[in-house]
Design a protein around this motif. Structure first.
Motif, PDB file in Angstrom:
ATOM      1  N   ARG A   1      79.314 -50.928 -67.563  1.00  0.00           N
ATOM      2  CA  ARG A   1      78.764 -49.732 -66.929  1.00  0.00           C
ATOM      3  C   ARG A   1      78.796 -48.592 -67.929  1.00  0.00           C
ATOM      4  O   ARG A   1      79.725 -48.467 -68.695  1.00  0.00           O
ATOM      5  CB  ARG A   1      79.592 -49.358 -65.714  1.00  0.00           C
ATOM      6  CG  ARG A   1      79.486 -50.434 -64.683  1.00  0.00           C
ATOM      7  CD  ARG A   1      80.156 -50.017 -63.425  1.00  0.00           C
ATOM      8  NE  ARG A   1      80.137 -51.195 -62.559  1.00  0.00           N
ATOM      9  CZ  ARG A   1      79.898 -51.166 -61.306  1.00  0.00           C
ATOM     10  NH1 ARG A   1      79.691 -50.043 -60.722  1.00  0.00           N
ATOM     11  NH2 ARG A   1      79.890 -52.264 -60.606  1.00  0.00           N
ATOM     12  N   GLY A   2      77.737 -47.745 -67.888  1.00  0.00           N
ATOM     13  CA  GLY A   2      77.678 -46.599 -68.796  1.00  0.00           C
ATOM     14  C   GLY A   2      76.892 -46.911 -70.053  1.00  0.00           C
ATOM     15  O   GLY A   2      76.219 -47.935 -70.158  1.00  0.00           O
ATOM     16  N   PHE A   3      76.981 -46.005 -71.007  1.00  0.00           N
ATOM     17  CA  PHE A   3      76.241 -46.131 -72.255  1.00  0.00           C
ATOM     18  C   PHE A   3      77.201 -46.350 -73.406  1.00  0.00           C
ATOM     19  O   PHE A   3      78.334 -45.876 -73.394  1.00  0.00           O
ATOM     20  CB  PHE A   3      75.440 -44.839 -72.544  1.00  0.00           C
ATOM     21  CG  PHE A   3      74.438 -44.504 -71.489  1.00  0.00           C
ATOM     22  CD1 PHE A   3      73.237 -45.195 -71.420  1.00  0.00           C
ATOM     23  CD2 PHE A   3      74.682 -43.505 -70.565  1.00  0.00           C
ATOM     24  CE1 PHE A   3      72.300 -44.883 -70.456  1.00  0.00           C
ATOM     25  CE2 PHE A   3      73.756 -43.188 -69.598  1.00  0.00           C
ATOM     26  CZ  PHE A   3      72.555 -43.892 -69.542  1.00  0.00           C
ATOM     27  N   SER A   4      76.706 -47.005 -74.418  1.00  0.00           N
ATOM     28  CA  SER A   4      77.504 -47.141 -75.625  1.00  0.00           C
ATOM     29  C   SER A   4      77.399 -45.822 -76.393  1.00  0.00           C
ATOM     30  O   SER A   4      76.513 -45.007 -76.150  1.00  0.00           O
ATOM     31  CB  SER A   4      77.003 -48.301 -76.483  1.00  0.00           C
ATOM     32  OG  SER A   4      75.751 -47.972 -77.051  1.00  0.00           O
TER      33      SER A   4
ATOM     34  N   ILE B   1      74.246 -41.182 -78.654  1.00  0.00           N
ATOM     35  CA  ILE B   1      73.855 -40.402 -79.828  1.00  0.00           C
ATOM     36  C   ILE B   1      72.339 -40.384 -79.982  1.00  0.00           C
ATOM     37  O   ILE B   1      71.744 -39.342 -80.269  1.00  0.00           O
ATOM     38  CB  ILE B   1      74.547 -40.940 -81.100  1.00  0.00           C
ATOM     39  CG1 ILE B   1      76.036 -40.606 -81.036  1.00  0.00           C
ATOM     40  CG2 ILE B   1      73.920 -40.342 -82.358  1.00  0.00           C
ATOM     41  CD1 ILE B   1      76.858 -41.235 -82.133  1.00  0.00           C
ATOM     42  N   ILE B   2      71.684 -41.504 -79.776  1.00  0.00           N
ATOM     43  CA  ILE B   2      70.225 -41.581 -79.888  1.00  0.00           C
ATOM     44  C   ILE B   2      69.556 -40.695 -78.853  1.00  0.00           C
ATOM     45  O   ILE B   2      68.630 -39.939 -79.159  1.00  0.00           O
ATOM     46  CB  ILE B   2      69.740 -43.041 -79.777  1.00  0.00           C
ATOM     47  CG1 ILE B   2      70.169 -43.816 -81.015  1.00  0.00           C
ATOM     48  CG2 ILE B   2      68.232 -43.109 -79.596  1.00  0.00           C
ATOM     49  CD1 ILE B   2      69.938 -45.314 -80.923  1.00  0.00           C
ATOM     50  N   VAL B   3      70.019 -40.741 -77.619  1.00  0.00           N
ATOM     51  CA  VAL B   3      69.453 -39.906 -76.562  1.00  0.00           C
ATOM     52  C   VAL B   3      69.658 -38.424 -76.879  1.00  0.00           C
ATOM     53  O   VAL B   3      68.735 -37.618 -76.741  1.00  0.00           O
ATOM     54  CB  VAL B   3      70.061 -40.280 -75.185  1.00  0.00           C
ATOM     55  CG1 VAL B   3      69.702 -39.238 -74.136  1.00  0.00           C
ATOM     56  CG2 VAL B   3      69.604 -41.660 -74.757  1.00  0.00           C
TER      57      VAL B   3
ATOM     58  N   PHE C   1      69.984 -37.069 -79.818  1.00  0.00           N
ATOM     59  CA  PHE C   1      69.112 -36.743 -80.944  1.00  0.00           C
ATOM     60  C   PHE C   1      67.689 -36.491 -80.456  1.00  0.00           C
ATOM     61  O   PHE C   1      67.050 -35.518 -80.856  1.00  0.00           O
ATOM     62  CB  PHE C   1      69.136 -37.869 -81.986  1.00  0.00           C
ATOM     63  CG  PHE C   1      68.190 -37.635 -83.121  1.00  0.00           C
ATOM     64  CD1 PHE C   1      68.486 -36.703 -84.105  1.00  0.00           C
ATOM     65  CD2 PHE C   1      66.992 -38.315 -83.199  1.00  0.00           C
ATOM     66  CE1 PHE C   1      67.607 -36.468 -85.150  1.00  0.00           C
ATOM     67  CE2 PHE C   1      66.099 -38.087 -84.232  1.00  0.00           C
ATOM     68  CZ  PHE C   1      66.406 -37.163 -85.212  1.00  0.00           C
ATOM     69  N   ILE C   2      67.183 -37.330 -79.588  1.00  0.00           N
ATOM     70  CA  ILE C   2      65.826 -37.174 -79.054  1.00  0.00           C
ATOM     71  C   ILE C   2      65.710 -35.873 -78.268  1.00  0.00           C
ATOM     72  O   ILE C   2      64.743 -35.119 -78.421  1.00  0.00           O
ATOM     73  CB  ILE C   2      65.421 -38.401 -78.196  1.00  0.00           C
ATOM     74  CG1 ILE C   2      65.264 -39.630 -79.102  1.00  0.00           C
ATOM     75  CG2 ILE C   2      64.144 -38.131 -77.422  1.00  0.00           C
ATOM     76  CD1 ILE C   2      65.108 -40.937 -78.343  1.00  0.00           C
ATOM     77  N   VAL C   3      66.685 -35.571 -77.454  1.00  0.00           N
ATOM     78  CA  VAL C   3      66.686 -34.331 -76.677  1.00  0.00           C
ATOM     79  C   VAL C   3      66.710 -33.114 -77.617  1.00  0.00           C
ATOM     80  O   VAL C   3      65.997 -32.135 -77.394  1.00  0.00           O
ATOM     81  CB  VAL C   3      67.872 -34.306 -75.688  1.00  0.00           C
ATOM     82  CG1 VAL C   3      68.071 -32.919 -75.097  1.00  0.00           C
ATOM     83  CG2 VAL C   3      67.662 -35.330 -74.593  1.00  0.00           C
ATOM     84  N   ALA C   4      67.502 -33.180 -78.683  1.00  0.00           N
ATOM     85  CA  ALA C   4      67.583 -32.067 -79.638  1.00  0.00           C
ATOM     86  C   ALA C   4      66.250 -31.844 -80.339  1.00  0.00           C
ATOM     87  O   ALA C   4      65.814 -30.696 -80.529  1.00  0.00           O
ATOM     88  CB  ALA C   4      68.683 -32.329 -80.662  1.00  0.00           C
TER      89      ALA C   4
END
Length: 187
Positions: A8-11, A16-18, A20-23
């Motif tokens: 459950r959850g994210f690694s 970090i990838i998400v 980075f994309i949001v930034a």
């Protein structure tokens, strides 16, 4: 019997990838918003100034009286600080000052982030005759954003006929040109 473990959850890598994309998206959105905000401020200042100039000219024609447009000093005389309130007033004796409140036609304080400079030759005012002409008091007003970015500068020129003209970017370099074809500079 074997127990299955459900993750459950994210690694950490996915998180970090998400982020980075949001930034990256936020950076582009912020730049676009900043540009839009500067253009809106520029257009608001231009609109208010053109409206005031036209009002002063039309008042001179309708009332058949000389009308002066300038920034006033605290002692109610035309001054040179175009960031002060701009006043259109009846000035039949051409004194460039207000001696009676009934002379005042309109007062405008631009509420847009930026600075203005009036370039009126040796004068610190624009004057409209009863014919609407501004023969002896022509020039321009330059508006610059607070950060002095020339790309967002604007200029309104007042010709001898008393009509305002908004300067354009004729060479498509992103900066409007003055009457001589030179880029308008924020100083």
């Amino acid at each position: 019997m074997k127990h299955l473990r459900i993750a459950r959850g994210f690694s950490l890598l996915e998180l970090i990838i998400v982020l980075f994309i949001v930034a990256v998206i936020a950076t582009f959105a912020s730049a676009t918003f900043d540009t839009t905000l500067k253009r809106a401020r520029q257009q608001s200042a231009l609109s208010e100034l053109v409206s005031l100039i036209n009002f002063a000219r039309n008042s001179a024609i309708q009332e058949q009286k000389t009308v002066t447009l300038c920034p006033l000093t605290p002692i109610k005389k035309c001054g040179s600080d175009w960031n002060r309130p701009l006043v259109a007033f009846r000035d039949p004796d051409r004194t460039k000052s207000i001696t009676n409140e009934s002379q005042i036609l309109r007062v405008v304080q631009l509420n847009v982030a930026g600075h203005m400079a009036g370039k009126t030759g040796i004068r610190n005012y624009f004057r409209f005759r009863p014919s609407g002409l501004a023969e002896e008091a022509i020039g321009n007003i330059v508006w610059c954003p607070e950060d002095h970015d020339n790309r967002y500068a604007a200029q309104i020129r007042i010709n001898m006929g008393g009509r305002p003209f908004v300067s354009k970017d004729s060479d498509n370099d992103g900066i409007v040109e003055d009457a001589y074809g030179n880029p308008v500079q924020c100083t």
